[in-house]
Design an enzyme around this catalytic site. Sequence first.
Site, PDB file in Angstrom:
ATOM      1  N   LYS A  91     -45.699  17.700 -70.079  1.00 46.23           N
ATOM      2  CA  LYS A  91     -46.865  17.131 -70.767  1.00 46.23           C
ATOM      3  C   LYS A  91     -48.067  16.921 -69.848  1.00 46.23           C
ATOM      4  O   LYS A  91     -49.209  17.009 -70.271  1.00 46.23           O
ATOM      5  CB  LYS A  91     -46.494  15.808 -71.436  1.00 46.23           C
ATOM      6  CG  LYS A  91     -45.655  16.004 -72.698  1.00 46.23           C
ATOM      7  CD  LYS A  91     -45.573  14.718 -73.505  1.00 46.23           C
ATOM      8  CE  LYS A  91     -44.916  14.951 -74.854  1.00 46.23           C
ATOM      9  NZ  LYS A  91     -43.457  15.164 -74.734  1.00 46.23           N
ATOM     10  N   GLU A 113     -52.813   9.031 -78.990  1.00 47.17           N
ATOM     11  CA  GLU A 113     -51.770   8.364 -79.765  1.00 47.17           C
ATOM     12  C   GLU A 113     -50.430   8.849 -79.230  1.00 47.17           C
ATOM     13  O   GLU A 113     -50.322   9.917 -78.642  1.00 47.17           O
ATOM     14  CB  GLU A 113     -51.897   8.681 -81.258  1.00 47.17           C
ATOM     15  CG  GLU A 113     -51.077   9.844 -81.768  1.00 47.17           C
ATOM     16  CD  GLU A 113     -51.692  11.206 -81.484  1.00 47.17           C
ATOM     17  OE1 GLU A 113     -52.929  11.285 -81.351  1.00 47.17           O
ATOM     18  OE2 GLU A 113     -50.919  12.172 -81.383  1.00 47.17           O
ATOM     19  N   SER A 379     -37.945  21.586 -70.244  1.00 46.15           N
ATOM     20  CA  SER A 379     -39.201  20.863 -70.464  1.00 46.15           C
ATOM     21  C   SER A 379     -39.272  19.489 -69.813  1.00 46.15           C
ATOM     22  O   SER A 379     -40.345  19.018 -69.475  1.00 46.15           O
ATOM     23  CB  SER A 379     -39.486  20.747 -71.962  1.00 46.15           C
ATOM     24  OG  SER A 379     -38.416  20.123 -72.636  1.00 46.15           O
TER      25      SER A 379
HETATM   26  C1  LIG Z   1     -42.724  15.809 -75.763  1.00 48.79           C
HETATM   27  C2  LIG Z   1     -41.604  16.634 -75.289  1.00 48.79           C
HETATM   28  C3  LIG Z   1     -41.175  17.781 -76.008  1.00 48.79           C
HETATM   29  C4  LIG Z   1     -41.752  18.187 -77.323  1.00 48.79           C
HETATM   30  O1  LIG Z   1     -43.106  18.452 -77.325  1.00 48.79           O
HETATM   31  P1  LIG Z   1     -43.683  19.945 -77.387  1.00 48.79           P
HETATM   32  O2  LIG Z   1     -45.138  19.753 -77.611  1.00 48.79           O
HETATM   33  O3  LIG Z   1     -43.000  20.655 -78.508  1.00 48.79           O
HETATM   34  O4  LIG Z   1     -43.377  20.583 -76.082  1.00 48.79           O
HETATM   35  C5  LIG Z   1     -40.150  18.542 -75.462  1.00 48.79           C
HETATM   36  N1  LIG Z   1     -39.548  18.196 -74.299  1.00 48.79           N
HETATM   37  C6  LIG Z   1     -39.920  17.098 -73.603  1.00 48.79           C
HETATM   38  C7  LIG Z   1     -39.207  16.783 -72.342  1.00 48.79           C
HETATM   39  C8  LIG Z   1     -40.949  16.282 -74.073  1.00 48.79           C
HETATM   40  O5  LIG Z   1     -41.307  15.201 -73.366  1.00 48.79           O
END
Ligand SMILES: *Cc1c(COP(=O)(O)O)cnc(C)c1O
Length: 395
Positions: A91, A113, A379
């Site tokens: 993020k 938000e 992610s």
């Molecule tokens: C917020 C988040 C997501 C989902 O958000 P996307 O916008 O779909 O990437 C996925 N994995 C993690 C670790 C997150 O913090």
Amino acid sequence: MKKTYNINKKGYYGEFGGAYIPEMLYPNVEELRQNYLKIMAEPSFKEEFDHLLKDYVGRPSPLYFAKRLSEKYNTKIYLKREDLNHTGAHKVNNTIGQILMAQRLGKTRIIAETGAGQHGVATATVCALMGLKCIVYMGEIDIARQAPNVARMKMLGAEVRPALSGSRTLKDATNEAIRDWINNPVDTHYIIGSVVGPHPYPDMVARFQAIVSEEIQWQLKDKEGTTKPDYVIACVGGGSNAAGAFYHYLDDTDVKLIAVEAAGKGIHSGESAATSVLGKEGIIHGSKTLLMQTNDGQITEPYSISAGLDYPGVGPMHAHLYTSGRAEFISITDDEAMTAGLELSQLEGIIPAIETSHSLAIFNQKKFKENDIVVINLSGRGDKDLQNYIDYFKL
Ligand SMILES: *Cc1c(COP(=O)(O)O)cnc(C)c1O
């Protein structure tokens, strides 16, 4: 003209996207639309963005060959380690980009938000970094559920404002943020946290996250002698980490794309967030996309064990990837995800975020060939989810 799965000049991916916003919001969104590409193309912008990604976020994130996981599933699995970024997920790539954008636009006040608090923390982080005022709207219910992230935001100097109306969750916080932006059009920038919202947000956020596939290309070239994997796999909440991992492969159909959604307690259990399968065309957060709704168009409450996938819509890029068939969409239940998260921990010594665990569960649903190169976008890290893992596995 060559077919593209990327955005067109009018701000649409196929039939999805656009800017469906109240008249009062038009000047703010239009200012951004007219300037974002110009600003991103400025050499001084690129230089500062690259510098912060390197020295502050810690990029490039490694592309790690997961040997034991690969042996188990008899294919070549690489993990793109976004979990190693500062603040623990992808993020921050976006919030760094947007804070630089806000500064170039002369803004001094940032609003955002947040639902689970992850985007709120990533936003509060970059506001502290740049010394800008930060207000994060959050549903009252979410504030109670996500105490550690609320504490982090406060420690970073942000003000967390509770949304007290409606279901007191994410969509109410979004309404409050939009109201704030309408009332403060001159000095305020609204940092949206995924590839959602009115045009140009989905495209701008995708471009900031595109660093992920830009790195995969050269990292894979070093390791495998090719820039192209056979598969790129990512989980989808709003879709930003997937958009980043897919970005440079969108129009290269040799590379298969797989988007993994949260099936919660089962796609048809009534408690799920499998937006593409269950969703119908509609407007959410200012863009035309697929979202879960009742027959009379009320947005249905999504459910997933992972707070980051618990979103009733999906960004317009992904709606188009789904309806065009460019990406395969697979849904994974809570149980399948939790099991996969435990497996990665014990096979590779990496505790993933529960969002990411959904993508890792794919190996029990889909078989890959021995020589396939499969890249999974890892992610985020699982520290924030430890209590969930503890409760689930009775650790
Ligand atoms: C917020 C988040 C997501 C989902 O958000 P996307 O916008 O779909 O990437 C996925 N994995 C993690 C670790 C997150 O913090």
